[in-house]
Enzyme design. Structure first.
Site, mmCIF file in Angstrom:
data_model
loop_
_atom_site.group_PDB
_atom_site.id
_atom_site.type_symbol
_atom_site.label_atom_id
_atom_site.label_comp_id
_atom_site.label_asym_id
_atom_site.label_seq_id
_atom_site.Cartn_x
_atom_site.Cartn_y
_atom_site.Cartn_z
ATOM 1 N N TYR A 1 0.878 -1.159 0.000
ATOM 2 C CA TYR A 1 0.000 0.000 0.000
ATOM 3 C C TYR A 1 0.920 1.215 0.000
ATOM 4 O O TYR A 1 1.761 1.363 0.892
ATOM 5 C CB TYR A 1 -0.877 0.045 1.246
ATOM 6 C CG TYR A 1 -2.019 -0.933 1.267
ATOM 7 C CD1 TYR A 1 -3.021 -0.890 0.307
ATOM 8 C CD2 TYR A 1 -2.123 -1.893 2.273
ATOM 9 C CE1 TYR A 1 -4.092 -1.784 0.337
ATOM 10 C CE2 TYR A 1 -3.183 -2.784 2.318
ATOM 11 C CZ TYR A 1 -4.164 -2.722 1.352
ATOM 12 O OH TYR A 1 -5.215 -3.595 1.381
ATOM 13 N N ASP B 1 -6.791 -1.076 -5.878
ATOM 14 C CA ASP B 1 -8.251 -1.066 -5.712
ATOM 15 C C ASP B 1 -8.691 -0.621 -4.328
ATOM 16 O O ASP B 1 -9.850 -0.817 -3.946
ATOM 17 C CB ASP B 1 -8.844 -2.442 -6.039
ATOM 18 C CG ASP B 1 -8.339 -3.542 -5.107
ATOM 19 O OD1 ASP B 1 -7.424 -3.269 -4.306
ATOM 20 O OD2 ASP B 1 -8.864 -4.674 -5.188
ATOM 21 N N HIS C 1 -10.730 -6.971 -4.270
ATOM 22 C CA HIS C 1 -10.432 -6.925 -2.830
ATOM 23 C C HIS C 1 -11.390 -7.824 -2.038
ATOM 24 O O HIS C 1 -11.781 -7.514 -0.911
ATOM 25 C CB HIS C 1 -10.516 -5.479 -2.323
ATOM 26 C CG HIS C 1 -9.407 -5.108 -1.383
ATOM 27 N ND1 HIS C 1 -8.176 -4.685 -1.820
ATOM 28 C CD2 HIS C 1 -9.338 -5.108 -0.038
ATOM 29 C CE1 HIS C 1 -7.400 -4.422 -0.775
ATOM 30 N NE2 HIS C 1 -8.079 -4.683 0.319
#
Length: 508
Positions: free
Chosen positions: A260, A288, A380
């Protein structure tokens, strides 16, 4: 540590207040007193948060009710349920280490749980591991035996959970077209992924805070993957730092790292440099989740504010929206990360790059044009945008609108896969490998052995399915072995809407 004097239980018990707080962890006595006054709410504050987290060597400690309940006592069980063993010794000044617990002075009274303290992990009755026959069995046991917050966090999905459920149900609408009367005595499911040989065409998808399921956490997953040669993708939000996870497997074992991107890009750069130094040669950058989805089941159950993740520094809290871990622990993620930032990522990461969370043929084509090594077709787990397309539909859309990508990069599918038949359908439709997240988390309920058992189940189902459609290795998979007619009408034939021509006008 320099100070190795033995400390008696009687002496430790004298330091049992916020103003004078010693705790015992793994037989070592620590003084946490000086951190109590630093919290603006004071020792009785209802808002005290994570007792410990660190990012790039910085330690932040706040007393929480959990720590104060263990003041003057042994806090090993509660501590180990949240933090990696190395966090205290690696990040506290040596002056905070008082000495070793004198075990000869332990009394029955001292070892009793502190008043009103609730263990982080309670022992629940689980059926014997050998009675688990498929991944859904693991899920059913988890639903009954994990604590309410852990189950809510992992099982939840965005709003009405439509995408989460469609990820799974769409596989049931594809039918095999077996080619039989062949010698299928010997079968192999080995393949290659990102230049590495792997034992099965699957990997463990990244997931946050696996220690919520079992104290072994990501280390238990790593150990469980070794014998089968299954890669593990380690999350930025893992409950152990990566330097404690990677050594759980031989150096030849494949690990990937899920990134991330931090709002503070320098922190991501530092983290990536550290990951590369450990021998990891591929990252999965997630696109996403620029913001977290609304996961109502997770919000409804209050979060344990002592939860923190060592690599991201994210910590749990509760607010007027609820206690959603997926929301409050994602505040560091940069929502401004775009295609234009890929050159930056390539400058600070010299290994392979996989883009995780692709949900359209247009983005898949762009990934190929940008020269990345792979894409993960994923929504996700249905946890962010509800009614985003199911993963299998994305795979078919790529064949219809950008078939050229399959010769330019590796394509992975992650979402809804529960059976060996699901894996085989993806492979027949061009996937290099598939990712599984929740099934391995639920298997971790049984520790390392549960992960091994889950892999064995998936291997057996996959190899059996290969034999029953008439193939013996993965070089023989092809689209003709699967009938997609029941879902073909759902697959877009254009990148824009096929017949609505309306366009918005300027608005205030």
């Amino acid at each position: 540590m320099a100070n190795s004097r033995l400390i008696s239980v009687e002496e430790i018990s004298k330091h049992s207040t916020a103003e004078d707080c010693w705790i015992v962890v793994d037989g070592k006595v620590w003084d946490l007193t000086e951190f109590a006054p630093e919290h603006p709410g004071g020792p009785q504050s209802e808002t005290w948060t994570a007792p410990l987290f660190y990012t790039t060597g910085t330690v932040v400690l706040n007393h929480s009710p959990v720590i104060l309940k263990h003041a003057g006592r042994d806090a090993t069980t509660s501590y180990s349920g949240i933090h990696a063993p190395s966090v205290l010794p690696n990040n506290l000044d040596e002056s905070k280490f008082i000495g070793e617990l004198d075990t000869s002075t332990i009394t029955d009274e001292w070892v009793k749980p502190p008043p009103e303290a609730t263990p982080q992990f309670q022992l629940h009755e689980k059926p014997p591991l050998h009675t688990i026959l498929n991944s859904r069995d693991f899920e059913e046991v988890a639903s009954r035996t994990l604590d309410a917050k852990t189950w809510a966090f992992y099982s939840s999905a965005a709003t009405d959970c439509v995408t989460r459920d469609a990820n799974k149900s769409l596989f049931e609408r594809l039918w095999f077209r077996p080619r039989l009367f062949r010698n299928v005595r010997d079968v192999s499911a080995k393949t290659r992924m990102l230049g590495r040989e792997i034992g099965l065409p699957l990997f463990v998808s990244p997931a946050a805070m696996a220690k919520m399921v079992n104290p072994e956490g990501e280390k238990g997953i790593a150990k469980g993957c070794v014998d089968a040669g299954v890669p593990q993708c380690i999350s930025t939000n893992a409950s152990y730092p990566i330097e404690e996870i990677v050594p759980c497997a031989p150096k030849s074992h494949p690990f990937f790292f899920q990134l991330y991107v931090n709002k503070d890009r320098s922190k991501s750069e530092t983290l990536l440099k550290h990951v590369r130094s450990l021998g990891v040669d591929a990252i999965f950058v997630t696109i996403d989740a620029p913001v977290p989805g609304k996961r109502e089941a997770d919000e409804r159950v209050r979060a344990d504010e002592s939860l923190a993740t060592p690599m991201s520094g994210a910590k749990a809290t509760n607010d007027k929206k609820g206690g959603g871990l997926g929301r409050v622990m994602a505040s560091y993620i940069d929502p401004a990360f775009t295609w234009e930032d890929l050159p930056w990522l390539k400058r600070c990461w010299k290994g392979k790059i996989v883009v995780k969370g692709v949900q359209s043929a247009a983005d898949a084509r762009r990934c190929a044009e940008e020269g990345v090594d792979g894409i993960v077709l994923s929504n996700h787990g249905g946890r962010n945008l509800d009614t985003s397309p199911p993963t299998l539909m994305m795979l078919l859309e790529c064949h219809r609108l950008c078939p050229e990508i399959f010769s330019k990069l590796e394509v992975y599918v992650d979402g809804g896969i529960r059976r060996g038949t699901d894996i085989l359908k993806c492979l027949c439709l061009g996937a290099t490998a598939v990712g599984l997240g929740r099934p391995f988390l639920y298997a971790l309920n049984y520790g390392q052995k549960g992960v091994e058992h889950c892999i064995d189940i998936l291997r057996d189902e996959l190899e059996t399915s290969m034999r029953l459609i008439g193939i013996t290795d993965l070089s023989q998979v092809r689209p003709g072995l699967v009938n997609t007619a029941a879902v073909d009408h759902l697959v877009d034939s254009t990148e824009d809407h096929p017949w609505i021509k309306w366009r918005p006008t300027a608005r205030l």
